[in-house]
Design a protein around this motif. Structure first.
Motif, PDB file in Angstrom:
ATOM      1  N   ILE A  21     -89.952  86.001 -15.640  1.00 23.42           N
ATOM      2  CA  ILE A  21     -89.173  84.911 -15.939  1.00 23.42           C
ATOM      3  C   ILE A  21     -88.798  83.970 -14.836  1.00 23.42           C
ATOM      4  CG2 ILE A  21     -86.614  84.656 -16.576  1.00 23.42           C
ATOM      5  CD1 ILE A  21     -86.602  86.698 -18.351  1.00 23.42           C
ATOM      6  N   ALA A  22     -88.754  84.487 -13.541  1.00 20.65           N
ATOM      7  CA  ALA A  22     -88.623  83.467 -12.470  1.00 20.65           C
ATOM      8  C   ALA A  22     -89.896  82.826 -12.273  1.00 20.65           C
ATOM      9  CB  ALA A  22     -88.375  84.360 -11.198  1.00 20.65           C
ATOM     10  N   HIS A  24     -92.110  81.976 -14.614  1.00 23.52           N
ATOM     11  CA  HIS A  24     -91.971  80.871 -15.481  1.00 23.52           C
ATOM     12  C   HIS A  24     -91.162  79.576 -15.166  1.00 23.52           C
ATOM     13  CE1 HIS A  24     -91.020  78.783 -19.465  1.00 23.52           C
ATOM     14  NE2 HIS A  24     -92.041  79.244 -19.915  1.00 23.52           N
ATOM     15  N   ILE A  25     -89.789  79.883 -14.862  1.00 29.39           N
ATOM     16  CA  ILE A  25     -88.832  78.952 -14.493  1.00 29.39           C
ATOM     17  C   ILE A  25     -89.711  77.969 -13.175  1.00 29.39           C
ATOM     18  CG2 ILE A  25     -86.868  78.470 -13.232  1.00 29.39           C
ATOM     19  CD1 ILE A  25     -85.730  80.947 -14.439  1.00 29.39           C
ATOM     20  N   HIS A  28     -92.485  75.705 -14.518  1.00 34.42           N
ATOM     21  CA  HIS A  28     -92.053  74.647 -15.557  1.00 34.42           C
ATOM     22  C   HIS A  28     -91.007  73.789 -15.042  1.00 34.42           C
ATOM     23  CE1 HIS A  28     -94.133  77.442 -18.175  1.00 34.42           C
ATOM     24  NE2 HIS A  28     -94.483  76.318 -18.828  1.00 34.42           N
ATOM     25  N   GLN A  29     -90.089  74.362 -13.939  1.00 36.10           N
ATOM     26  CA  GLN A  29     -88.924  73.503 -13.465  1.00 36.10           C
ATOM     27  C   GLN A  29     -88.977  73.161 -11.889  1.00 36.10           C
ATOM     28  OE1 GLN A  29     -86.400  76.046 -16.589  1.00 36.10           O
ATOM     29  NE2 GLN A  29     -84.945  74.334 -15.631  1.00 36.10           N
ATOM     30  N   ALA A  33     -84.865  74.999  -9.265  1.00 33.12           N
ATOM     31  CA  ALA A  33     -84.225  75.393 -10.787  1.00 33.12           C
ATOM     32  C   ALA A  33     -83.885  76.997 -10.650  1.00 33.12           C
ATOM     33  CB  ALA A  33     -85.018  74.880 -11.794  1.00 33.12           C
ATOM     34  N   LEU A  34     -84.368  77.598  -9.674  1.00 32.78           N
ATOM     35  CA  LEU A  34     -84.376  79.082  -9.965  1.00 32.78           C
ATOM     36  C   LEU A  34     -82.840  79.468  -9.217  1.00 32.78           C
ATOM     37  CD1 LEU A  34     -86.180  81.251 -10.495  1.00 32.78           C
ATOM     38  CD2 LEU A  34     -86.734  81.862  -8.268  1.00 32.78           C
ATOM     39  N   GLU A  38     -79.188  81.792 -13.818  1.00 27.30           N
ATOM     40  CA  GLU A  38     -80.410  81.669 -14.764  1.00 27.30           C
ATOM     41  C   GLU A  38     -81.219  82.678 -15.261  1.00 27.30           C
ATOM     42  OE1 GLU A  38     -82.099  79.174 -17.825  1.00 27.30           O
ATOM     43  OE2 GLU A  38     -80.317  79.160 -16.881  1.00 27.30           O
ATOM     44  N   ILE A  39     -81.759  83.284 -14.131  1.00 27.79           N
ATOM     45  CA  ILE A  39     -82.729  84.673 -14.458  1.00 27.79           C
ATOM     46  C   ILE A  39     -81.707  85.543 -15.332  1.00 27.79           C
ATOM     47  CG2 ILE A  39     -83.969  86.529 -13.130  1.00 27.79           C
ATOM     48  CD1 ILE A  39     -84.339  84.552 -10.857  1.00 27.79           C
ATOM     49  N   ARG A  42     -81.525  84.767 -18.749  1.00 26.98           N
ATOM     50  CA  ARG A  42     -82.727  84.848 -19.670  1.00 26.98           C
ATOM     51  C   ARG A  42     -83.125  86.342 -19.776  1.00 26.98           C
ATOM     52  NH1 ARG A  42     -86.983  80.066 -18.668  1.00 26.98           N
ATOM     53  NH2 ARG A  42     -85.209  78.342 -17.961  1.00 26.98           N
TER      54      ARG A  42
END
Length: 241
Positions: A21-22, A24-25, A28-29, A33-34, A38-39, A42
């Motif tokens: 997930i980290a 992916h963030i 894409h961002q 953004a991490l 947020e992790i 998700r």
């Protein structure tokens, strides 16, 4: 060796999910953004729960994600080098550089994490992160230069022609990476890397745009020049289309 128990399997699964997930963030961002919040959102846990798997919190997660990225990248680069016979030194050097350029263009956020400005999310782990991937990349190109030096010597500075500080740094680099080259040959290897990395970074970060819409010809010209300096111009092959 005993099979991992249920708790170990769950920990490994959670760690893998968090890293995925980290990543992916980041992809894409961007790494900016991490955040733990947020992790955790998700993954479906609380931010505090992440510390059960990553003792140092966000910096450790960033470091582990960077390890995953480097693992994938090094595998790709090594495969590119191994696509040519061992005596084709030029192409065993060039093909992974082409692969690195293509990867950097298509994975700009991940490239920025490894090669760009240190991120706040990585914290103090960034210096260790950088040292780690430098060693891994040295393992791709280093053996090729070592074999080339053993079979076809190329022009280098003699030890007494080098600034003592530079000579010491080359010796330190050899001790750290295990690339067994004399200081003068090490300077050539790292000078090649500096030139190629600079070309890739200029392209990825858009410093030539929009003056040059297609920077591959300049990139290939640089590689031809570097191969010429090592007496390998006869082995150069243009990229396949």
């Amino acid at each position: 060796m005993a099979a991992p128990g249920r708790r170990e399997r769950m920990r490994a699964q959670m760690s893998g999910e968090v890293r995925s997930i980290a990543r992916h963030i980041i992809a894409h961002q961007g790494v900016e953004a991490l955040t733990l919040a947020e992790i955790a959102r998700r993954v479906g846990v609380t931010p505090a729960a992440l510390y059960h798997h990553f003792d140092d919190g966000l910096p450790e997660i960033v470091y582990r994600v960077a390890e995953d990225i480097v693992d994938d990248l090094v595998h790709e680069l090594q495969s590119a080098a191994d696509s040519h016979p061992e005596d084709k030194f030029a192409m065993r050097m060039i093909e992974p550089v082409r692969a690195l350029r293509n990867w950097a263009i298509t994975h700009q956020s991940e490239f920025n994490l490894l090669f760009g400005t240190p991120s706040a999310a990585a914290g103090d782990a960034h210096a260790e992160l950088t040292s780690a991937w430098v060693r891994r990349l040295a393992a791709v190109w280093g053996p090729i230069f070592v074999q080339l030096w053993a079979e076809r010597r190329f022009p280098v500075l003699a030890d007494d022609e080098m600034d003592p500080r530079l000579r010491q740094q080359m010796q330190d680099y050899r001790a750290d990476t295990g690339v067994d080259l004399p200081p003068g040959a090490m300077v050539v290897m790292l000078s090649c890397w500096r030139s190629l990395y600079g070309q890739i970074a200029l392209e990825v970060f858009g410093h030539f745009a929009p003056l040059f819409s297609d920077q591959e010809p300049m990139f290939e010209l640089l590689m031809q020049d570097l191969m010429r300096g090592m007496g390998l111009e006869d082995q150069y092959q243009p990229p396949t289309r």
